[in-house]
Design an enzyme around this catalytic site. Structure first.
Site, PDB file in Angstrom:
ATOM      1  N   ALA A 239      -3.927   8.564   8.358  1.00  0.00           N
ATOM      2  CA  ALA A 239      -3.746   8.651   6.905  1.00  0.00           C
ATOM      3  C   ALA A 239      -5.114   8.729   6.241  1.00  0.00           C
ATOM      4  O   ALA A 239      -6.130   8.310   6.814  1.00  0.00           O
ATOM      5  CB  ALA A 239      -2.969   7.442   6.371  1.00  0.00           C
ATOM      6  N   ASP A 357      -2.733  -2.555  -7.116  1.00  0.00           N
ATOM      7  CA  ASP A 357      -2.409  -1.188  -6.688  1.00  0.00           C
ATOM      8  C   ASP A 357      -1.189  -1.233  -5.769  1.00  0.00           C
ATOM      9  O   ASP A 357      -1.151  -0.577  -4.732  1.00  0.00           O
ATOM     10  CB  ASP A 357      -3.596  -0.554  -5.964  1.00  0.00           C
TER      11      ASP A 357
END
Length: 545
Positions: A239, A357
Site C-alpha cells: 500500500a 484521521d
C-alpha cells in the site's frame, strides 16, 4: 527671427541655456542708474562664415549686430561671449556671442566670467554697453575665480572620443556584472545551505543512534542492541499512503509490515512512534508495534516503522471485494468501537488520544476478521493540565471530516477532538453495514465510500463544505437496513454519532456498549487474537520472502 532660433538651439547643443547660472543671493539690478545695452555682436561658429579668409584674403568679415530684446521688470540686457578652452592645445576659441537677459548686472557680480564644468571647459563672460563684446579677448580661466582664495582651475587632459569598441565593452560590463553578482550570491547561498544541512545531518547521525535500536512497547520485545534493518527483508509493496509506502517483509520466520517514511515525512515517523510507546498501547485492537529503524544517510535517509502484518489489509480494500455476514459485521464493528474507546480512554499512565484521521483505510482486518486501528501520524495526545499545543484543526481526510472541521470552527479541547473521531466512526460503521448481507445487500453490488454518490471519488474541500456543512447531508440509510434488529441499533448509533451538533454525539464507550449488547447468539470464536510477541533477540539471519 530664424537666426535667433538657430542661435538658441546651438546654445542648447553645446550645453548652455539661454543664460548662465545667476547668483541667486545678489540683489536685482536697480531700475535707474544702470548702463543700457541695446545691441550686441552676434556670432555662432556652427553657422557658415559669410567671409572665408582662407579662400579670400581681401574680404572683410561682416560684423552681425543683434538687437537685444525689450527689457523686463527687474532684469537688464547684457552682451556675452562664450569661450571654449582646449586642454590639449591650451587655446581658446569663440563659440557664441550675443544678447541675454539677467536679473543681476555684470558689474554687480564678483566676477564677469563664469566657468561651466562640462566635458570641455566653457567660459561665459558678460559685459554691459552697446557692442561691448565686439572686440572681446580671452581673459583666461583664472577670470572665473570669485576671490583670491579660490583654488585655480585644474586642467584635465581631454578624454579621447569613445569608439564603437568602447561602447561594446561598456555594454558587456553592464550586462555581465549583475549576472556575476547573482551567480556569486547563488553560490554563497548554496554553500551556506550545505553547511547548515551538513550540521543538522551530523546531529541526526549522532543523536539518533539509539533510534535504530529502540525499546519495544510490548512485553518481551527487547531488541537487545540488534538493528532491525539487518534482520528485515523487504518483499513487496502492499500500500501507499500520505506518509510513505507499506511493505510486506520478513522478520525471522514471520511476516511483518514495514512502513517506510521518506526524509520529508520524518516528523510523522516520530509522532507515530510516540503514540505506540505510550503505556497500555499494546492492545488487541491497536496495530501491534515491533520497532523502528533508520536507513541511508543525509538526503537518502529513510525511516522504518515495523509492525505486525495482516494479510487481509485495510477494511476499505476488503469491502471492495467482500461482504459480511451479520456475525462478521458485528465482530468488525465491535473491534473498531473497542479500539477507539481504548484510544480515547485516560488512565493507568496512558493519556487520552485523538486519532484525527480515522477512516476505513486506517482499520486493518486480522485473519479472524477482528479489526485493529493503525496510522497515528496525525494523532494528538492530551496530557492532563496541558493544552493542545500547536495542533492544526483542519487535518485528516476530507470525506471523513466532521462539519466543525470543514467549517474551521473547532473548539481546541480534548472533548472536541474526541467527538471529531466519533463522526468519522459513524461513517466507518455505515461502510460496514452497507456491505452486510443481513441488510439485503447484493454481493455483486459495487462498494461505495460514504457520500460517494453525492460528492464523487475525490471531493474538494469546498464541495465537502457545501454538502456536509451547508446542506447537512449524510450517507443514506435504506429502510430495509432497519429490518434486522442488530443493524437497526447500528443505524441509530451512526445517526447519533454524525449529528451536526458535536456535543450531541455519542462517546466511543457508549457506542461499544450498544454494539456489545447486540452480540450474535451463534457461537463465535474469541475476540482475543493471538498476540504472541516476536522475540527479536532470538532471530539471527533475515529470511527470504
Amino acid at each position: 527671427m530664424a537666426t535667433k532660433i538657430i542661435f538658441r538651439v546651438s546654445l542648447i547643443v553645446i550645453g548652455i541655456h539661454a543664460a548662465p547660472p545667476a547668483d541667486e543671493n545678489l540683489p536685482p539690478r536697480p531700475k535707474e542708474g544702470g548702463v543700457t545695452t541695446r545691441f550686441c555682436e552676434f556670432y555662432n561658429n556652427t553657422l557658415p562664415e559669410p567671409c572665408d579668409r582662407t579662400k579670400n584674403d581681401t574680404c572683410i568679415p561682416k560684423i552681425v549686430k543683434e538687437e537685444c530684446q525689450p527689457l523686463e521688470a527687474d532684469k537688464s540686457n547684457h552682451c556675452f561671449t562664450l569661450w571654449q578652452f582646449d586642454n590639449t592645445t591650451n587655446t581658446a576659441t569663440v563659440k557664441v556671442k550675443g544678447c541675454f537677459l539677467d536679473t543681476v548686472a555684470c558689474n554687480d557680480r564678483s566676477s564677469n566670467c563664469r566657468l561651466h564644468n562640462m566635458k570641455l571647459p566653457l567660459l561665459h563672460c558678460c559685459c554691459e554697453g552697446d557692442m561691448c563684446n565686439e572686440n572681446a579677448t580671452y581673459p583666461g580661466l583664472e577670470a572665473s575665480m570669485t576671490s583670491q582664495t579660490d583654488i585655480p582651475y585644474e586642467r584635465v587632459p581631454a578624454s579621447p572620443v569613445p569608439t564603437p569598441d568602447d561602447d561594446t565593452k561598456r555594454v558587456l560590463a553592464y550586462t555581465l556584472t549583475p549576472l556575476f553578482i547573482l551567480f556569486a550570491v547563488f553560490v554563497g547561498c548554496y554553500l551556506l545551505y550545505r553547511k547548515r544541512k551538513g550540521g543538522s545531518f551530523a546531529e541526526l547521525a549522532s543523536g539518533e543512534a539509539s533510534l535504530s535500536r529502540p525499546p519495544s512497547a510490548g512485553a518481551g520485545m527487547e531488541n537487545d542492541g540488534t538493528s532491525l534493518q539487518g534482520q528485515v527483508t523487504l518483499c513487496e509493496v502492499r500500500a501507499r499512503g500520505r506518509f510513505g509506502a507499506v511493505w510486506r517483509a520478513k522478520l525471522g520466520q514471520s511476516d511483518v509490515a514495514v512502513k517506510v517514511f521518506p526524509l520529508q515525512d520524518k516528523q510523522s515517523w516520530v509522532a507515530e512512534q510516540e503514540i505506540y510507546r505510550l503505556p497500555r498501547m499494546d492492545h488487541q485492537d491497536i496495530l501491534h508495534y515491533i520497532g523502528v529503524d533508520r536507513t541511508g544517510d543525509n538526503l537518502q535517509a529513510e525511516y522504518w516503522l515495523v509492525t505486525e502484518y495482516h494479510e487481509k489489509g485495510s477494511l476499505c480494500d476488503y469491502l471492495k471485494a467482500h461482504t459480511f455476514t451479520w456475525p462478521e459485521a458485528w465482530r468488525v464493528a465491535a473491534s473498531v468501537a473497542r479500539g477507539l474507546a481504548h484510544l480515547h480512554e485516560e488512565g493507568g499512565g496512558k493519556p487520552a488520544i485523538a486519532h484525527r484521521d480515522f477512516k476505513s483505510k486506517n482499520v486493518l482486518l486480522k485473519a479472524d476478521l477482528s479489526a485493529c486501528i493503525a496510522d497515528f501520524g496525525l494523532a494528538l495526545i492530551f496530557v492532563s493540565g496541558h493544552g493542545c499545543g500547536d495542533a492544526h484543526g483542519q487535518v485528516g481526510t476530507r470525506r471523513y471530516m466532521a462539519p466543525e472541521v470543514l467549517d474551521g470552527a473547532i473548539n481546541f479541547t480534548k472533548d472536541a477532538f474526541l467527538r471529531i473521531d466519533m463522526y468519522a466512526c459513524a461513517l466507518v460503521l455505515w461502510e460496514i453495514v452497507s456491505r452486510c448481507e443481513a441488510a439485503g445487500v447484493d454481493p455483486t453490488a459495487q462498494y461505495r465510500l460514504p457520500l460517494e454518490e453525492e460528492v464523487g471519488s475525490h471531493p474538494g474541500l469546498e464541495e465537502m463544505q457545501e454538502t456536509v456543512v451547508q446542506r447537512k447531508m449524510r450517507p443514506q440509510i435504506p429502510p430495509q437496513w432497519r429490518d434486522h434488529p442488530g443493524l437497526a441499533v447500528l443505524c441509530d448509533t451512526m445517526e447519533e454519532c454524525w449529528d451536526h451538533d458535536a456535543e450531541a454525539r455519542l462517546s466511543a464507550s457508549c457506542v461499544l456498549e450498544r454494539i456489545v449488547a447486540q452480540r450474535p447468539t451463534t457461537n463465535q470464536p474469541s475476540l482475543t487474537p493471538d498476540t504472541t510477541p516476536l522475540l527479536i533477540h532470538e532471530l539471527n539471519d533475515p529470511q527470504p520472502c
